[in-house]
Structures are given as C-alpha cells and as structure tokens.
Design a protein around this motif. Structure first.
Motif, PDB file in Angstrom:
ATOM      1  N   HIS A  81       0.845  -1.186   0.000  1.00  0.00           N
ATOM      2  CA  HIS A  81       0.000   0.000   0.000  1.00  0.00           C
ATOM      3  C   HIS A  81       0.884   1.241   0.000  1.00  0.00           C
ATOM      4  O   HIS A  81       2.002   1.219   0.500  1.00  0.00           O
ATOM      5  N   THR A  83       0.754   5.479   0.969  1.00  0.00           N
ATOM      6  CA  THR A  83      -0.094   6.478   1.625  1.00  0.00           C
ATOM      7  C   THR A  83      -0.482   7.583   0.645  1.00  0.00           C
ATOM      8  O   THR A  83      -1.205   8.487   0.996  1.00  0.00           O
ATOM      9  N   TYR A 164     -14.006   8.639   4.734  1.00  0.00           N
ATOM     10  CA  TYR A 164     -12.949   9.277   3.934  1.00  0.00           C
ATOM     11  C   TYR A 164     -13.520  10.424   3.105  1.00  0.00           C
ATOM     12  O   TYR A 164     -12.924  11.510   3.023  1.00  0.00           O
ATOM     13  N   ARG A 167     -13.901  13.288   5.378  1.00  0.00           N
ATOM     14  CA  ARG A 167     -12.598  13.878   5.761  1.00  0.00           C
ATOM     15  C   ARG A 167     -12.057  14.748   4.637  1.00  0.00           C
ATOM     16  O   ARG A 167     -11.473  15.802   4.874  1.00  0.00           O
ATOM     17  N   LEU A 178      -6.367   8.828  12.196  1.00  0.00           N
ATOM     18  CA  LEU A 178      -7.377   8.629  11.144  1.00  0.00           C
ATOM     19  C   LEU A 178      -6.751   7.980   9.903  1.00  0.00           C
ATOM     20  O   LEU A 178      -7.354   7.100   9.289  1.00  0.00           O
ATOM     21  N   ILE A 179      -5.541   8.386   9.545  1.00  0.00           N
ATOM     22  CA  ILE A 179      -4.884   7.767   8.376  1.00  0.00           C
ATOM     23  C   ILE A 179      -4.543   6.305   8.695  1.00  0.00           C
ATOM     24  O   ILE A 179      -4.821   5.394   7.906  1.00  0.00           O
ATOM     25  N   SER A 182      -7.625   4.152   8.763  1.00  0.00           N
ATOM     26  CA  SER A 182      -8.211   4.039   7.421  1.00  0.00           C
ATOM     27  C   SER A 182      -7.429   3.024   6.592  1.00  0.00           C
ATOM     28  O   SER A 182      -7.999   2.105   5.983  1.00  0.00           O
ATOM     29  N   ILE A 183      -6.116   3.172   6.571  1.00  0.00           N
ATOM     30  CA  ILE A 183      -5.296   2.254   5.762  1.00  0.00           C
ATOM     31  C   ILE A 183      -5.340   0.841   6.344  1.00  0.00           C
ATOM     32  O   ILE A 183      -5.614  -0.137   5.643  1.00  0.00           O
ATOM     33  N   LYS A 186      -8.487  -1.360   5.948  1.00  0.00           N
ATOM     34  CA  LYS A 186      -8.646  -1.942   4.610  1.00  0.00           C
ATOM     35  C   LYS A 186      -7.664  -3.092   4.389  1.00  0.00           C
ATOM     36  O   LYS A 186      -8.000  -4.089   3.767  1.00  0.00           O
ATOM     37  N   LEU A 206       0.783  13.291   1.977  1.00  0.00           N
ATOM     38  CA  LEU A 206      -0.052  13.687   3.125  1.00  0.00           C
ATOM     39  C   LEU A 206       0.832  14.025   4.319  1.00  0.00           C
ATOM     40  O   LEU A 206       0.563  14.959   5.065  1.00  0.00           O
TER      41      LEU A 206
HETATM   42  N1  URA Z   1      -4.919   6.483   2.250  1.00  0.00           N
HETATM   43  C1  URA Z   1      -5.996   5.924   2.858  1.00  0.00           C
HETATM   44  O1  URA Z   1      -6.471   4.878   2.441  1.00  0.00           O
HETATM   45  N2  URA Z   1      -6.516   6.559   3.928  1.00  0.00           N
HETATM   46  C2  URA Z   1      -6.030   7.705   4.404  1.00  0.00           C
HETATM   47  O2  URA Z   1      -6.553   8.209   5.378  1.00  0.00           O
HETATM   48  C3  URA Z   1      -4.926   8.273   3.766  1.00  0.00           C
HETATM   49  C4  URA Z   1      -4.372   7.636   2.692  1.00  0.00           C
END
Ligand code: URA
Length: 423
Positions: A81, A83, A164, A167, A178-179, A182-183, A186, A206
C-alpha cells in the motif's frame, strides 16, 4: 450513550472507550449519526489525537463495519500500500516483479484522491482492462498467475468509504490516527498476511515531515501486531515526483520501461528495494540474494512477461493504449541548480489538465500528463527542457509549471528516494 457526549469528551482531550468508538462508527454508517456530528468528532480527533489503544479500537470498528476476505486458500499473501503521492506507479512495477518470483500478490487498490493518483485509474488507461473482479475470479487469478489487482469493493470497510469522503471535505485528512486506521482497516479486511506500506513524505504527500511519517509507520506496525499481521513500512521521499511520469497512460508506459530495465534510476532503485523486502518476507531469504533475484527477473524479461500476462488476463490491450499526441516542451528561463520542486502543485496541475478528478464523478483523460526531465539537484541552463506536457482538450499556463521549479545558485543536493525502513 449519545454522540454529543462522545464529541465533547474528545474535544476536551479525554480518551474514548472501545464502546464509544464502535457506537460512533456504527451509528454513522447506519445514518443515526449525522454528517455534521461525525465531522465534529473527526475534527476533535484531528486536533486532540488518539492514543494507540483508541486507534486500534477505531481500526477494529472500521474492519467490523463490513466483510473480511478469506485469502487462506492462497497461503502466504502479500499486499502493498502507498499512503499516496504524485507519480506513484510503484504497484504496477512491483506486483509483476514479485509475482514472477513466486510471490502471491493480491491487491485491492483505490482511485486517485485530491492531487494524488490511484492505481485503478492508471490500470484503466489500458483499454479493456477489467478493474472489478469478483472474489472467486480474484482468488483463482492469484492462484493461476500469482497476481491480481482489483478495485476496493463497497463491502470492504464501508465505514472508511463514507468517512474518507467526509474527511476530504472537512480538513480532517491529515491526522495520524485517522490515516492509520483508514489504511490498516482496509489492509486487515482485505486479508493479506504480510503488508508492505510505502509511507510517502514531503511536499507532495499527506505526511509533510519525517517525524510525522515515522509516527504513522509505527502506529500501523502496532495495529498489524494486534492483528498478527507483519507490517513493514518504507519511508520514501515525495519532495519531488518519483520517476518522471505524472498521468495515467504515461505512468503505465513508465512502468513498462522500468520492468524492462529502461526506467528512471530513482524509481528503479525504489522498486528493487521494495521487491527485495517483499521477497525476504515471503521466502525468508537474505537481502542481498533477494536484490539479485529481483535484478535477474528484470534483466531476463520475466518481470515484463508477467506484467503482459497480468494485463492480458484482466482483459487489457496494451497495443491500444494512447498517449496524447500534442506535446509541449517546457523550458527554463534561468541557469542554475534546481533546489526545490513543488510536487503538490505539479499534481494539481496534472489533475487540472484531466489526469485526475476535481469532483468525485469527473471523467479522467488517461492520455494527458507530464514527463519531468529534470529533478532536484540537476544543473540547468537557460532554455533547457524541464518537462514535457502531453495535452488533449484542456490548456495549461506554462508559467504555472515554471513556478513549480525553484532554480538557485547554490549546489542543489540530489535527493534519496528511500529515507528509512521501519519494521
Ligand atoms: N490512504 C488511505 O487509504 N486513507 C487515508 O486516510 C490516507 C491515505
């Protein structure tokens, strides 16, 4: 329990309980909590943070908001993944390399967000490429050829999809808990056992500074431990685009060049390093052997053959991929060293040209974008080319592009793409 008390608690910097976090996430998904209330809670989290335990509870609530893939029939599965950055086509190169060396690379990818590009948009630059695979197709393709990339379905972490989007329009994207949640939600729900995360740092990412990026990396590694998933984070520089291409078909072309050993040096170095880390994780081999195996896969053409096999399997026709035929060469008006590239702005300008979306439902023009010929640390003389613009139906103001490059008299330092590896 009610959402106003939860918002007030976080506003005052008090730690939230697992039940409160779950209540907020479930309530928002079920439309019992309004957008304005969730926005307020997200802003309180952005300002006052969350400790690791709260961040794990948040990740858990997000994972539990949807389905979890069962990839156990595939054995060891590796996911990767990023960011998010400008000109980030690493997945397209890395996946085929490691798959050609026996790794099972099963990835769910997203579309572009803001100024950053997304792997699914890049793959859709290849006419016919199918980016939505059913779970059974996805699994059988990974079994058969070692690699499949599909778009994230709504069934995986639906809470993230909804949060998301909120946000993105409420100034709450740049928050470490939060980042991280979120990552990681998933990644956990997608089912891979080992995860490599490319944490981009710099003006086009970011995370703008290395300390923040390290904290994010550490948080994601800890969440991984909680779920018994091995996470390795590689911090990479986003103070300039990685490689040279920005724009979907241009980035696919650059991926093909790199897979054949003809890509930009910095991108080549990054993918070799990441591929070696993945091989090491998958096959328990030492770093030096892994690097040699990766180089051999590129030199022998096996990596590129795997890319062609993967594209064909998902219905894509590389012969039909188009790059805009109108090309402008942008030349510098100064002599000196390039000391800074405004990567964020370059990403925005590429997006405005049609390479990305301004509104959620905009169509992308896959043929347009830039190829940067000079990077930070390069010496340029007046009237030398800085980049090429590939354009179609939209115009661009050349001075806006020139403004992205700072040229000075001091000796500019070439930048290292890899900043650190944390595991
Ligand atoms: N990528 C994501 O999936 N979520 C985030 O919050 C930032 C980057």
């Amino acid at each position: 329990m009610n959402i106003i008390d939860i918002i007030n608690k976080k506003r005052l910097g008090v730690k939230l309980t697992e039940k409160e976090i779950k209540f907020a996430i479930t309530g928002y998904l079920n439309q019992e909590i309004e957008d304005y209330q969730m926005s307020s809670l997200l802003m309180a989290i952005t300002l006052n943070g969350m400790d690791l335990e709260e961040t794990i509870f948040l990740t858990k609530a997000m994972v539990e908001s949807g389905e979890e893939n069962d990839l156990s029939s595939l054995g060891n599965v590796i996911d990767k993944h990023s960011t998010g950055g400008v000109s980030d086509n690493v997945t397209l190169i890395l996946g085929p390399i490691v798959a050609s060396l026996g790794v099972r690379f099963a990835k769910m990818s997203g579309r572009g967000l803001g100024h950053t590009g997304g792997t699914i948009d890049k793959l859709e630059a290849i006419p016919g490429f199918k980016t939505e695979l059913h779970m059974d197709e996805f699994l059988s393709q990974v079994k058969e050829i070692g690699i499949a990339i599909t778009s994230q379905t709504g069934d995986i972490v639906p809470a993230d999809k909804k949060i998301y989007a909120l946000r993105d329009v409420t100034g709450t994207v740049e928050s470490i808990p939060l980042i991280a949640s979120s990552i990681m939600s998933k990644k956990i729900a997608s089912g891979a056992s080992k995860i490599v995360i490319d944490v981009k740092v710099g003006n086009g990412a970011l995370m703008k500074n290395v300390d923040g990026a390290r904290e994010l990396a550490q948080t994601m590694i800890e969440i991984g431990k909680y779920y018994d998933r091995k996470v390795v984070c590689v911090l990479t520089n986003m103070d300039e685009p990685s490689g040279q291409a920005i724009g979907n078909a241009l980035e696919v072309q650059e991926s093909m060049d790199t897979l054949q050993g003809k890509g930009p040096e910095d991108l080549n170095e990054l993918v070799i390093k990441l591929a070696a880390i993945i091989l090491g994780l998958d096959q328990n081999i030492n770093a030096m052997d892994a690097v040699n195996m990766v180089k051999e896969s590129i030199a022998s053409g096996r990596a590129y053959q795997k890319f062609q096999e993967f594209v064909k399997k998902q219905g894509g026709d590389l012969e039909k991929m188009k790059i805009a035929s109108k090309v402008i060469s942008v030349k510098t008006t100064k002599t000196g060293f390039i000391t800074h590239i405004n990567t964020l702005r370059l990403g925005e300008l590429a997006r405005n040209l049609g390479a990305g979306r301004i509104h959620k439902d905009d169509d992308i023009n896959p043929t347009v974008g830039f190829v940067i010929t000079k990077k930070v640390g390069d010496y340029v003389t007046e009237n030398e080319e800085l980049l090429k613009v590939y354009l179609d139906d939209k115009d661009i103001v050349i001075s806006d592009l020139l403004d992205c490059f700072e040229i000075g008299n001091s000796l500019g330092e070439k930048q290292n793409l890899i900043i650190d590896i944390i595991d």
